[in-house]
Design a protein around this motif. Structure first.
Motif, PDB file in Angstrom:
ATOM      1  N   MET A  40      27.277  45.792  46.014  1.00 13.35           N
ATOM      2  CA  MET A  40      27.571  45.118  44.947  1.00 13.35           C
ATOM      3  C   MET A  40      29.053  45.234  45.101  1.00 13.35           C
ATOM      4  N   ALA A  41      29.622  46.152  45.844  1.00 14.27           N
ATOM      5  CA  ALA A  41      30.689  46.407  45.804  1.00 14.27           C
ATOM      6  C   ALA A  41      32.253  45.609  46.277  1.00 14.27           C
ATOM      7  N   GLY A  42      32.513  44.588  45.023  1.00 11.51           N
ATOM      8  CA  GLY A  42      33.798  44.150  45.064  1.00 11.51           C
ATOM      9  C   GLY A  42      34.284  43.922  44.038  1.00 11.51           C
ATOM     10  N   THR A  43      35.819  42.812  44.809  1.00 11.62           N
ATOM     11  CA  THR A  43      36.753  42.856  43.756  1.00 11.62           C
ATOM     12  C   THR A  43      37.554  41.711  43.795  1.00 11.62           C
ATOM     13  N   VAL A  44      38.496  41.389  43.326  1.00  6.98           N
ATOM     14  CA  VAL A  44      39.335  39.751  42.984  1.00  6.98           C
ATOM     15  C   VAL A  44      41.025  40.456  43.681  1.00  6.98           C
ATOM     16  N   THR A  45      41.570  40.104  44.181  1.00  7.25           N
ATOM     17  CA  THR A  45      42.932  40.662  43.936  1.00  7.25           C
ATOM     18  C   THR A  45      43.499  39.582  42.828  1.00  7.25           C
ATOM     19  N   ASP A  46      44.739  40.791  42.445  1.00 11.22           N
ATOM     20  CA  ASP A  46      45.464  40.667  41.404  1.00 11.22           C
ATOM     21  C   ASP A  46      47.241  39.711  41.904  1.00 11.22           C
TER      22      ASP A  46
END
Length: 368
Positions: A52-58
């Motif tokens: 569940m560890a995720g993100t998107v680049t800025d």
């Protein structure tokens, strides 16, 4: 009442490695850029595969993931129109690690892009076949839907059915309370097997309904108990029988199927030996391994759908039983119970019946 009792006993006997823990945490950061232009890629998905560890680049192509536990992880990066990339990393302590990625653009042929309005009855039939094989046919699968099926394309050639996805497959699992982005890398149905590979990113659904929250918690616990990850973690902890599993060795018929009723007692400890790297193990056995989870009975639908065990004429469910065969000699398993070669082991029986709709994130452990 016996299955529920055994399930409760198995949960209470979980060793520390199988329970929720608070190990040292680390932080990952870095940038994702276009390999040719060097420009930052905005909105690229960066996550720990299967978690569940995720993100998107800025806007500067930067990402940051914090609170990651020690151990082996796969850091996966994907963006529409680019070749995905990953790094297998090992976190040993509280630290900040930097990983930069350069993604190469992928040019799609115009023929690969299908307008949704052109989807015909053949495509819909293939979508239904894919959904049954990928999502599954369990009770959890009946509450699981693919939100964006338009990203899927299908092909049949010489008895092999293949599926590809132009973007992450968005899946809503209302049985377990997860929204999943599945980055599919391979899917095929042959006359003898179903195989698929990819990297899922889980997001826990939110609810203000306490009863719904309790139901999701219970369903997740049941999905974990008796799963291959549960078995693998119990195997690594030396607590296979304490966790409700029984194992036997069985011959195979030319590598296909399970031969007769002949089986022999098997010491689970003989299945693994230390691997070449910390946190890795070699999993190896001859013939087939039969695994019975004594903590839960087969679901009646498993038998009604003609799965292994339904052909012997019994009408009442028994304990969940599965068979494992090895494709090509020893395979590597890490400390989290993941088989590093996705096709290193073939599942038959109950574990093969359970598909994406019955998966929980890799970091999930039942509460104490």
């Amino acid at each position: 009442m016996l299955p529920l009792l055994l399930l409760g006993l198995a949960l209470s006997m979980l060793p520390p490695d199988l329970r929720a823990q608070s190990p040292p945490r680390a932080e990952l950061r870095g940038t994702v850029i276009d390999a040719e232009s060097g420009l930052p890629l905005v909105g690229a998905h960066v996550f720990i595969a299967g978690s569940m560890a995720g993100t998107v680049t800025d806007r500067q192509g930067r990402y940051m993931l914090s609170g990651l536990p020690a151990g082996a992880h796969r850091l996966y990066v994907s963006m529409l129109g680019y070749q995905p990339d990953f790094r297998d990393i090992l976190i040993r302590s509280v630290q900040v690690l930097t990983f930069d990625f350069e993604l190469s653009e992928v040019v799609l042929d115009a023929g690969e892009i299908v307008v949704e309005a052109e989807r015909d009855d053949k495509w819909l039939s293939r979508l239904e076949r894919f959904t049954r094989a990928f999502i599954g046919e369990t009770p959890n699968a009946q509450q699981t839907t693919i939100v964006n099926p338009e990203v899927l394309d299908f092909e049949e050639h010489r008895g092999t059915f293949r599926a590809t996805a132009q973007a992450p497959i968005i899946i809503e699992n209302l049985a377990l309370g997860y929204r999943i982005q599945y980055f599919l890398s391979d899917f095929a149905i042959t006359p003898t097997r179903v195989q698929y590979d990819g990297e899922p990113l889980f997001e826990q659904m939110q609810t203000d309904n306490p009863e719904q929250a309790r139901l999701w918690d219970e369903n997740r616990r049941v999905a974990f108990m008796g799963s291959f990850r549960h078995f693998a973690l119990a195997l690594l902890a030396g607590r296979v029988e304490a966790q409700g599993f029984k194992t036997w060795s069985r011959p195979t018929a030319g590598g296909q199927g399970i031969q007769g009723d002949t089986r022999f007692p098997l010491d689970p400890a003989s299945l693994i030996t230390p691997g070449d790297s910390p946190g890795e193990y070699h999993l190896h056995f001859e013939g087939a391994v039969e695994i019975a989870f004594m903590g839960e009975m087969e679901h009646p639908e498993y038998l009604s759908q003609g799965n292994p065990g339904a052909r012997d004429g019994r009408r009442r469910p028994s304990f969940q039983t599965s068979w494992l065969t090895m494709e090509d000699g020893p395979t590597v398993m890490d400390y989290k119970g993941d088989i590093l070669n996705p096709y290193g082991i073939t599942f038959r029986g109950y574990l093969a019946w359970q598909r994406v709709a019955d998966e929980v994130p890799r970091e999930y452990r039942p509460g104490s």
